[in-house]
Scaffold this active site. Structure first.
Site, PDB file in Angstrom:
ATOM      1  N   CYS A 194      25.719  52.014 -13.367  1.00  0.00           N
ATOM      2  CA  CYS A 194      25.694  52.977 -14.482  1.00  0.00           C
ATOM      3  C   CYS A 194      27.146  53.373 -14.690  1.00  0.00           C
ATOM      4  CB  CYS A 194      24.859  54.194 -14.111  1.00  0.00           C
ATOM      5  SG  CYS A 194      25.053  55.586 -15.251  1.00  0.00           S
ATOM      6  N   CYS A 240      26.986  51.024 -21.763  1.00  0.00           N
ATOM      7  CA  CYS A 240      25.812  51.690 -21.178  1.00  0.00           C
ATOM      8  C   CYS A 240      24.874  50.614 -20.630  1.00  0.00           C
ATOM      9  CB  CYS A 240      25.123  52.502 -22.270  1.00  0.00           C
ATOM     10  SG  CYS A 240      23.605  53.306 -21.740  1.00  0.00           S
TER      11      CYS A 240
HETATM   12  N1  DGL Z   1      26.023  55.492 -18.583  1.00  0.00           N
HETATM   13  C1  DGL Z   1      24.767  54.907 -18.758  1.00  0.00           C
HETATM   14  C2  DGL Z   1      24.547  53.604 -18.044  1.00  0.00           C
HETATM   15  O1  DGL Z   1      25.491  52.888 -17.802  1.00  0.00           O
HETATM   16  C3  DGL Z   1      23.546  55.692 -19.040  1.00  0.00           C
HETATM   17  C4  DGL Z   1      23.215  56.880 -18.242  1.00  0.00           C
HETATM   18  C5  DGL Z   1      22.051  57.663 -18.794  1.00  0.00           C
HETATM   19  O2  DGL Z   1      22.142  58.128 -19.934  1.00  0.00           O
HETATM   20  O3  DGL Z   1      21.047  57.831 -18.088  1.00  0.00           O
HETATM   21  O4  DGL Z   1      23.443  53.239 -17.735  1.00  0.00           O
END
Ligand code: DGL
Length: 257
Positions: free
Chosen positions: A183, A73
């Protein structure tokens, strides 16, 4: 040789794109994936909220006996990676936006870095950007709303144009050398972004993400610390803070995409 699993964490299902890479590159490890689907998206929350949630998820994985944690994340990395590393006894490897390879590529155009609102405004990411040879080449594009749709398993190439228009119309007609998927959720809608980019930008629009480099870093850390496993079978257990009946089938389909 250490048979314990590696814990993989994301706010939701986006980390499945990193896990998929790990299953391919490190097939002799086993994994426990924890998606905080109940609280996703993290990207619109405050720094304090994201930090508290990330700590809770890391503790959850540690209590399940993982030997290392892979933070899949970018938002959690940008928010609290330093505090997490200080607190946890297991090694922590984490993904961050791949602006370095994007900025190293030839071209006279810009690099679009698409990520959550939190990632684009937090110190750790801005510091990474300031270390690029030409930081002004990178345009940070916060994309609130994308993750909510992806969490609902909306992935079609034509399902995001309304949101893309909102974030990307200031850059229409520009020469874009690279697009950084900052993301982990966005990896699953690369087709939609590519389709939109072909219609609205000039330039090569090559895609970059940090997933493979992060998994290679995980391999190095496991090796260095004597934690590697050569007898695992790429088993991936799925856990969620949300409704398992809803999220497990989506997780499984994302893994095999
Ligand atoms: N998948 C996540 C990232 O790489 C987070 C997305 C989220 O929860 O806003 O930032």
């Amino acid at each position: 040789m250490d048979p314990r699993p590696v814990g993989v964490f994301d706010s939701g299902l986006g980390g499945a794109s990193v896990l998929r890479e790990a299953l391919t590159l490190l097939p002799h490890e086993n994994y426990i994936y924890y998606g905080d689907n109940l609280n996703a998206p993290y990207g619109d929350k405050t720094e304090a909220e994201i930090t508290a949630l990330t700590f809770r998820c890391a503790d959850e994985l540690v209590s399940r006996g993982v030997k290392a944690i892979l933070i899949a994340c970018n938002t959690a990395t940008a928010t609290c990676i330093r505090q997490i590393r200080e607190k946890l006894e297991v090694p922590v490897v984490s993904v961050e936006p791949a602006i370095k390879p994007a900025c190293a590529a030839d071209g006279t155009g810009k690099v679009l870095m698409m990520a959550t609102l939190a990632t684009t405004k937090l110190g750790r990411y801005l510091e990474l950007q300031s270390r690029m040879p030409d930081p002004g080449r990178v345009i940070n594009v916060p994309c609130p709303g994308l993750v909510d749709r992806i969490e609902r398993n909306v992935l079609a190439d034509d399902a995001f144009d309304d949101l893309f228009d909102r974030f990307l119309s200031p850059y229409h007609g520009m020469e874009i050398d690279g697009i950084v998927l900052g993301c982990t959720h966005y990896i699953f809608i690369r087709g939609a972004i590519a389709r939109y980019a072909a219609a609205h930008f000039k330039g090569a629009c090559r895609f970059y993400d940090g997933n493979a480099a992060t998994v290679r870093q995980l391999a190095r850390v496991l090796e260095e610390k004597g934690l590697s496993n050569d007898a695992g079978s790429a088993r991936a257990e799925f856990c969620t803070s949300g409704d398992e009946a809803v999220y497990r089938p989506i997780f499984n389909s994302l893994l095999s995409r």
